[in-house]
Design a protein around this motif. Structure first.
Motif, PDB file in Angstrom:
ATOM      1  N   THR A   1       1.490   0.819   7.193  1.00 46.38           N
ATOM      2  CA  THR A   1       0.744   0.351   8.367  1.00 46.38           C
ATOM      3  C   THR A   1      -0.693  -0.027   8.037  1.00 46.38           C
ATOM      4  O   THR A   1      -1.269  -0.904   8.692  1.00 46.38           O
ATOM      5  CB  THR A   1       0.742   1.438   9.453  1.00 46.38           C
ATOM      6  N   ASN A   2      -1.251   0.647   7.032  1.00 49.68           N
ATOM      7  CA  ASN A   2      -2.629   0.380   6.624  1.00 49.68           C
ATOM      8  C   ASN A   2      -2.765   0.628   5.128  1.00 49.68           C
ATOM      9  O   ASN A   2      -2.064   1.457   4.544  1.00 49.68           O
ATOM     10  CB  ASN A   2      -3.625   1.283   7.361  1.00 49.68           C
ATOM     11  N   ILE A   3      -3.690  -0.100   4.522  1.00 45.61           N
ATOM     12  CA  ILE A   3      -4.066   0.133   3.127  1.00 45.61           C
ATOM     13  C   ILE A   3      -5.587   0.155   3.061  1.00 45.61           C
ATOM     14  O   ILE A   3      -6.251  -0.729   3.620  1.00 45.61           O
ATOM     15  CB  ILE A   3      -3.526  -0.968   2.193  1.00 45.61           C
ATOM     16  N   TYR A   4      -6.132   1.171   2.385  1.00 39.90           N
ATOM     17  CA  TYR A   4      -7.581   1.291   2.262  1.00 39.90           C
ATOM     18  C   TYR A   4      -7.953   1.335   0.787  1.00 39.90           C
ATOM     19  O   TYR A   4      -7.254   1.947  -0.032  1.00 39.90           O
ATOM     20  CB  TYR A   4      -8.095   2.558   2.947  1.00 39.90           C
ATOM     21  N   SER A   5      -9.046   0.693   0.456  1.00 38.91           N
ATOM     22  CA  SER A   5      -9.563   0.798  -0.901  1.00 38.91           C
ATOM     23  C   SER A   5     -10.101   2.200  -1.126  1.00 38.91           C
ATOM     24  O   SER A   5     -10.217   3.006  -0.190  1.00 38.91           O
ATOM     25  CB  SER A   5     -10.685  -0.222  -1.127  1.00 38.91           C
ATOM     26  N   ASN A   6     -10.445   2.507  -2.346  1.00 43.51           N
ATOM     27  CA  ASN A   6     -10.991   3.825  -2.665  1.00 43.51           C
ATOM     28  C   ASN A   6     -12.312   4.068  -1.953  1.00 43.51           C
ATOM     29  O   ASN A   6     -12.728   5.210  -1.756  1.00 43.51           O
ATOM     30  CB  ASN A   6     -11.168   3.959  -4.180  1.00 43.51           C
ATOM     31  N   ASP A   7     -12.981   2.977  -1.528  1.00 46.96           N
ATOM     32  CA  ASP A   7     -14.247   3.083  -0.793  1.00 46.96           C
ATOM     33  C   ASP A   7     -14.058   3.051   0.710  1.00 46.96           C
ATOM     34  O   ASP A   7     -15.035   3.035   1.466  1.00 46.96           O
ATOM     35  CB  ASP A   7     -15.175   1.930  -1.205  1.00 46.96           C
ATOM     36  N   GLY A   8     -12.800   2.994   1.173  1.00 48.62           N
ATOM     37  CA  GLY A   8     -12.526   3.015   2.599  1.00 48.62           C
ATOM     38  C   GLY A   8     -12.392   1.652   3.246  1.00 48.62           C
ATOM     39  O   GLY A   8     -12.172   1.554   4.454  1.00 48.62           O
ATOM     40  N   GLU A   9     -12.490   0.575   2.483  1.00 52.54           N
ATOM     41  CA  GLU A   9     -12.362  -0.774   3.037  1.00 52.54           C
ATOM     42  C   GLU A   9     -10.887  -1.081   3.338  1.00 52.54           C
ATOM     43  O   GLU A   9     -10.001  -0.786   2.546  1.00 52.54           O
ATOM     44  CB  GLU A   9     -12.903  -1.788   2.030  1.00 52.54           C
ATOM     45  N   GLU A  10     -10.646  -1.673   4.523  1.00 56.62           N
ATOM     46  CA  GLU A  10      -9.267  -2.046   4.881  1.00 56.62           C
ATOM     47  C   GLU A  10      -8.813  -3.243   4.060  1.00 56.62           C
ATOM     48  O   GLU A  10      -9.553  -4.217   3.889  1.00 56.62           O
ATOM     49  CB  GLU A  10      -9.167  -2.363   6.374  1.00 56.62           C
ATOM     50  N   LEU A  11      -7.565  -3.182   3.569  1.00 60.18           N
ATOM     51  CA  LEU A  11      -7.009  -4.236   2.735  1.00 60.18           C
ATOM     52  C   LEU A  11      -5.719  -4.760   3.366  1.00 60.18           C
ATOM     53  O   LEU A  11      -4.996  -4.022   4.045  1.00 60.18           O
ATOM     54  CB  LEU A  11      -6.694  -3.707   1.335  1.00 60.18           C
ATOM     55  N   ASP A  12      -5.420  -6.034   3.122  1.00 62.56           N
ATOM     56  CA  ASP A  12      -4.142  -6.604   3.538  1.00 62.56           C
ATOM     57  C   ASP A  12      -3.063  -6.366   2.491  1.00 62.56           C
ATOM     58  O   ASP A  12      -1.871  -6.333   2.809  1.00 62.56           O
ATOM     59  CB  ASP A  12      -4.275  -8.112   3.789  1.00 62.56           C
ATOM     60  N   VAL A  13      -3.501  -6.225   1.252  1.00 63.11           N
ATOM     61  CA  VAL A  13      -2.566  -6.068   0.147  1.00 63.11           C
ATOM     62  C   VAL A  13      -3.251  -5.307  -0.983  1.00 63.11           C
ATOM     63  O   VAL A  13      -4.463  -5.432  -1.175  1.00 63.11           O
ATOM     64  CB  VAL A  13      -2.062  -7.455  -0.342  1.00 63.11           C
ATOM     65  N   ALA A  14      -2.467  -4.502  -1.698  1.00 62.14           N
ATOM     66  CA  ALA A  14      -2.948  -3.843  -2.922  1.00 62.14           C
ATOM     67  C   ALA A  14      -2.225  -4.501  -4.078  1.00 62.14           C
ATOM     68  O   ALA A  14      -1.030  -4.276  -4.280  1.00 62.14           O
ATOM     69  CB  ALA A  14      -2.649  -2.352  -2.867  1.00 62.14           C
ATOM     70  N   ASN A  15      -2.934  -5.343  -4.808  1.00 67.79           N
ATOM     71  CA  ASN A  15      -2.256  -6.138  -5.835  1.00 67.79           C
ATOM     72  C   ASN A  15      -2.927  -6.073  -7.209  1.00 67.79           C
ATOM     73  O   ASN A  15      -2.708  -6.939  -8.051  1.00 67.79           O
ATOM     74  CB  ASN A  15      -2.141  -7.600  -5.392  1.00 67.79           C
ATOM     75  N   HIS A  16      -3.739  -5.049  -7.428  1.00 67.84           N
ATOM     76  CA  HIS A  16      -4.383  -4.886  -8.728  1.00 67.84           C
ATOM     77  C   HIS A  16      -3.790  -3.673  -9.439  1.00 67.84           C
ATOM     78  O   HIS A  16      -4.043  -2.531  -9.029  1.00 67.84           O
ATOM     79  CB  HIS A  16      -5.900  -4.721  -8.573  1.00 67.84           C
ATOM     80  N   PRO A  17      -2.963  -3.885 -10.464  1.00 67.47           N
ATOM     81  CA  PRO A  17      -2.354  -2.761 -11.172  1.00 67.47           C
ATOM     82  C   PRO A  17      -3.393  -1.753 -11.658  1.00 67.47           C
ATOM     83  O   PRO A  17      -4.463  -2.131 -12.129  1.00 67.47           O
ATOM     84  CB  PRO A  17      -1.637  -3.436 -12.348  1.00 67.47           C
ATOM     85  N   GLU A  18      -3.051  -0.489 -11.500  1.00 68.84           N
ATOM     86  CA  GLU A  18      -3.864   0.673 -11.886  1.00 68.84           C
ATOM     87  C   GLU A  18      -5.014   0.949 -10.924  1.00 68.84           C
ATOM     88  O   GLU A  18      -5.758   1.922 -11.109  1.00 68.84           O
ATOM     89  CB  GLU A  18      -4.403   0.546 -13.325  1.00 68.84           C
ATOM     90  N   SER A  19      -5.208   0.104  -9.898  1.00 69.13           N
ATOM     91  CA  SER A  19      -6.247   0.391  -8.906  1.00 69.13           C
ATOM     92  C   SER A  19      -5.815   1.566  -8.026  1.00 69.13           C
ATOM     93  O   SER A  19      -4.635   1.895  -7.933  1.00 69.13           O
ATOM     94  CB  SER A  19      -6.522  -0.839  -8.040  1.00 69.13           C
ATOM     95  N   ILE A  20      -6.790   2.190  -7.369  1.00 72.34           N
ATOM     96  CA  ILE A  20      -6.532   3.334  -6.498  1.00 72.34           C
ATOM     97  C   ILE A  20      -6.729   2.909  -5.042  1.00 72.34           C
ATOM     98  O   ILE A  20      -7.766   2.340  -4.684  1.00 72.34           O
ATOM     99  CB  ILE A  20      -7.472   4.511  -6.821  1.00 72.34           C
ATOM    100  N   VAL A  21      -5.707   3.168  -4.208  1.00 67.80           N
ATOM    101  CA  VAL A  21      -5.789   2.875  -2.779  1.00 67.80           C
ATOM    102  C   VAL A  21      -5.313   4.101  -2.005  1.00 67.80           C
ATOM    103  O   VAL A  21      -4.760   5.042  -2.574  1.00 67.80           O
ATOM    104  CB  VAL A  21      -4.943   1.645  -2.397  1.00 67.80           C
ATOM    105  N   LYS A  22      -5.536   4.044  -0.687  1.00 65.65           N
ATOM    106  CA  LYS A  22      -5.086   5.136   0.187  1.00 65.65           C
ATOM    107  C   LYS A  22      -4.159   4.550   1.251  1.00 65.65           C
ATOM    108  O   LYS A  22      -4.455   3.508   1.836  1.00 65.65           O
ATOM    109  CB  LYS A  22      -6.288   5.827   0.831  1.00 65.65           C
ATOM    110  N   ILE A  23      -3.036   5.235   1.471  1.00 67.06           N
ATOM    111  CA  ILE A  23      -2.019   4.771   2.406  1.00 67.06           C
ATOM    112  C   ILE A  23      -1.655   5.919   3.339  1.00 67.06           C
ATOM    113  O   ILE A  23      -1.324   7.018   2.871  1.00 67.06           O
ATOM    114  CB  ILE A  23      -0.760   4.288   1.656  1.00 67.06           C
ATOM    115  N   PRO A  24      -1.716   5.704   4.669  1.00 68.39           N
ATOM    116  CA  PRO A  24      -1.255   6.744   5.602  1.00 68.39           C
ATOM    117  C   PRO A  24       0.222   7.063   5.373  1.00 68.39           C
ATOM    118  O   PRO A  24       1.039   6.157   5.164  1.00 68.39           O
ATOM    119  CB  PRO A  24      -1.475   6.107   6.976  1.00 68.39           C
TER     120      PRO A  24
END
Length: 410
Positions: free
Chosen positions: A368-391
């Motif tokens: 439903t949502n994807i957030y960057s490690n800094d809390g920014e809302e994202l439409d897609v997480a498409n960078h391998p090895e990056s860190i995101v947060k997902i409810p």
């Protein structure tokens, strides 16, 4: 009923930790030399010591592969490496070459020795020979039926280990010269080019440059040496009753998703057998998780005797990939109900994803949502090895695997 050890592959330190966290009793790995998977990441001396510490703190074991077929040029370096091995608390060495075994004995190492499948043990007399020599375990050749394994167990007192899942080799338990002959890469020193997976055509000597496809009843049959993958999940009770002490999963070069899924599935099955005993029935839902990893078509190999042509896949050497591995959970934020995810492949808003964890715990939900490690809302997480947060819909722990069906429309 005595439940055997579950032995999982560890191509690097991260995979070793995953294997242990997902239920392996022991792992097998290699240093930077003398093992048969040169293209795996393998372990530096520092990583190996960290691996041993991680395993032993959790009551698990680490076996080190020294199973190359050694040449003279390998021996001096091997002597130096054995001096190092003597200084660390490894649980066993996996050896195939009698010369390597000789040097281990010469060095006076007080350590268990497991005879590699590369030594091609296919009869009880060979097993007795190695037992009398003082080895602790035989890793049996893949080319044995369940009846043959049972007979070896009845006529020996040595520990027996057998493969239950993973890639099969066209040659006797890996003793192959094709790679050496065709590419100069020595399969018996860890550098196989896997020519058994290549597509072949037929050439007639007097017609150089003219190629004919190899056909079988009108179907393409060019991949004439391409074995299917072993899967003995449905036969675990019989294997246990045959007296096997360790069940081995192939795959030091496979993904984290593979290691986690296969280890967890077999761990859950063994735990169920311990509880249910003779009433145990293989769980098809649990077995289905083995279809969610990247794999070739499955076979039972030599379990019932010599396999026929159904043991090969003549049409293609490609893998079946029904699910895409998306990432791995690195932590959980309970106050936010969010999983901290290390991205491996693209994750989109709206994806229906599956979480899979130790104990074969599995649940599905929509992103439903994807957030960057800094809390920014994202439409897609498409960078391998990056860190995101997902409810997430339920509390989750570190090292859960995230995957998505390949046919899922976003």
């Amino acid at each position: 009923m005595k439940i055997p050890e579950l032995l999982a592959p560890a191509g690097n330190l991260e995979k070793l930790k995953i294997a242990i966290d997902y239920g392996a009793d022991a792992v097998y790995c290699a240093g930077k030399s003398f093992g048969l998977r040169a293209k795996a990441d393998n372990f530096t001396k520092e990583e190996l010591e960290l691996a041993i510490d991680y395993a032993h703190q959790r009551g698990k074991k680490v076996y080190l592969t020294l199973n190359i077929i050694a040449h003279n040029s390998d021996l001096d370096k091997l002597r130096d490496y054995l001096d190092y091995i003597d200084s660390i608390d490894i649980d066993a060495l996996i050896v195939s070459d009698p010369g390597v075994l000789y040097l281990i004995r010469e060095a006076g190492l007080d350590i268990d020795i497991h005879l590699s499948t590369q030594a091609n043990t296919v009869n009880w007399a060979s097993a007795k020979f190695w037992e009398d020599y003082g080895l602790e375990r035989l890793i049996l050749a893949r080319e044995l039926s369940i009846a043959e394994i049972n007979e070896i167990n009845e006529k020996t007192d040595i520990e027996l280990e057998t493969f239950v899942h993973g890639a099969m080799c066209i040659s006797y338990s890996g003793r192959c010269l094709l790679s050496n002959y065709m590419t100069g890469r020595d399969a018996n020193r860890g550098n196989c080019a896997q020519p058994c997976r290549w597509e072949y055509n037929l050439v007639e000597n007097n017609r150089p440059g003219q190629f004919w496809e190899i056909d079988d009843d009108g179907d393409r049959g060019s991949y004439i040496m391409n074995s299917k993958d072993l899967n003995l999940f449905n036969y675990l009770p019989a294997i246990i009753n045959a007296g096997v002490d360790s069940l081995k999963i192939e795959g030091r070069m496979k993904s984290l998703n593979y290691v986690a899924t296969v280890t967890s599935v077999y761990r859950k099955a063994l735990d169920n057998i311990l509880v249910e005993g003779e009433k145990y029935q293989a769980d098809p839902e649990l077995a289905n998780h083995l279809n969610k990893i990247s794999h070739r078509p499955y076979t039972t190999g030599f379990y019932d005797g010599q396999p026929g042509k159904d043991g090969q896949n003549y049409s293609s050497s490609s893998y079946i990939r029904k699910y895409r591995y998306l990432g791995i959970v690195k932590g959980y934020l309970p106050e936010l109900g969010q999983a901290i995810v290390q991205v491996k492949n693209k994750i989109n808003i709206g994806d229906n994803i599956e979480f899979f964890g130790p104990g074969a715990d599995c649940f599905e939900q929509k992103v439903t949502n994807i957030y960057s490690n800094d809390g920014e809302e994202l439409d897609v997480a498409n960078h391998p090895e990056s860190i995101v947060k997902i409810p997430v819909s339920k509390e989750i722990s570190e090292n859960y695997i995230i995957r998505r069906h390949e046919n899922e429309e976003n």
